[in-house]
Write an enzyme that holds these catalytic residues in place. Structure first.
Site, PDB file in Angstrom:
ATOM      1  N   SER A  60       0.821  -1.211   0.000  1.00 42.08           N
ATOM      2  CA  SER A  60       0.000   0.000   0.000  1.00 42.08           C
ATOM      3  C   SER A  60       0.859   1.267   0.000  1.00 42.08           C
ATOM      4  O   SER A  60       2.000   1.272   0.472  1.00 42.08           O
ATOM      5  CB  SER A  60      -0.911   0.019   1.225  1.00 42.08           C
ATOM      6  OG  SER A  60      -1.703  -1.139   1.278  1.00 42.08           O
ATOM      7  N   GLN A  61       0.250   2.337  -0.499  1.00 40.20           N
ATOM      8  CA  GLN A  61       0.898   3.654  -0.518  1.00 40.20           C
ATOM      9  C   GLN A  61       1.135   4.116   0.930  1.00 40.20           C
ATOM     10  O   GLN A  61       0.230   3.999   1.772  1.00 40.20           O
ATOM     11  CB  GLN A  61      -0.065   4.616  -1.227  1.00 40.20           C
ATOM     12  CG  GLN A  61       0.425   6.024  -1.343  1.00 40.20           C
ATOM     13  CD  GLN A  61      -0.690   6.970  -1.773  1.00 40.20           C
ATOM     14  OE1 GLN A  61      -1.793   6.545  -2.115  1.00 40.20           O
ATOM     15  NE2 GLN A  61      -0.391   8.243  -1.737  1.00 40.20           N
TER      16      GLN A  61
END
Ligand code: SAH
Length: 214
Positions: A60-61
């Site tokens: 994930s970012q």
């Protein structure tokens, strides 16, 4: 580039985007994100982007990891957390710094094993791994003060709602490939409340009946 300065730049960026919880910023400064991606991508680990981790999945970012973690911790003391979608184990490692026990569920065995190895090497001893369909949660250790879902179902799975403690908080992306929103679900004596946080873009939460494609 995985130097302290590159890492500090990411923390500064998170601050500018509204991440203000000092505990979350400290945990994200401490956990080496480059350890959770393939060596070929290590130089990009402190960019604020999702990156491929194989098997069609992504890490994930950082901004989303920070936002979800901050929203989870906001309500008060969170001791026991259930995470659905271990993936690389990065979000798991951040949570492990901040809560007492993390229970994490992944359906792709090689990802689970690699995450377990990385966390062991980093010295995390409060993480428990399970290979199964996260849509069923992990009933044995329920209820959870916090539930963090890092893959998107069409609707929050009933089993997860049931395993949330009274006073507990769940962060979950909801929707299909075209449009998803991050929701904060709270449970109290009167039932569930839901708040929309922001548009997000997670891989789908795959139902247990779908065949695993590795
Ligand atoms: N937090 C992770 C995100 C990984 S992507 C990270 O930052 O690395 C989402 C993960 O959810 C993938 O690893 C995918 O295999 C897993 N996943 C999808 N559906 C699932 C399900 N039903 N049960 C358990 N894990 C699931």
């Amino acid at each position: 580039m995985t130097s302290p300065r590159t890492r500090e730049r990411l923390i500064q960026r998170l601050r500018e985007q509204g991440i203000s919880d000092a505990r979350v910023l400290a945990a994200m400064r401490d956990v080496p994100r480059h350890v959770f991606v393939d060596e070929a991508l290590a130089s990009r680990a402190y960019e604020d982007t999702a990156l491929p981790i194989g098997h069609g999945q992504t890490i994930s970012q950082p901004y989303i990891v920070a936002l979800m973690t901050q929203s989870l911790l906001h309500g008060g003391r969170i001791a026991k957390v259930l995470e659905i979608g271990t993936g690389s184990g990065y979000q798991t490692a951040v949570l492990a710094q901040l809560v007492d026990e993390v229970y994490t569920v992944e359906r792709i065995e090689p990802l689970m094993k690699l995450a377990r190895k990385r966390l062991r090497e980093l010295g995390c001893r409060n993480v428990h791994f399970r290979l199964s369909d996260g849509g069923d949660g992990w009933a044995e250790h329920a209820p959870y003060d916090g539930i963090m879902v890092t893959a998107a179902p069409a609707e929050p799975p009933r089993a997860l709602l049931e395993q949330l403690a009274l006073g507990g908080r769940m962060l979950i992306p909801v929707g299909g490939p075209a449009a998803q929103e991050l929701r904060l679900i709270r449970r109290d004596e009167t039932g569930f409340g839901s708040e929309r946080l922001e548009p997000v873009n997670f891989v789908p939460l795959v139902s247990g009946r779908e065949k695993i494609k590795n």
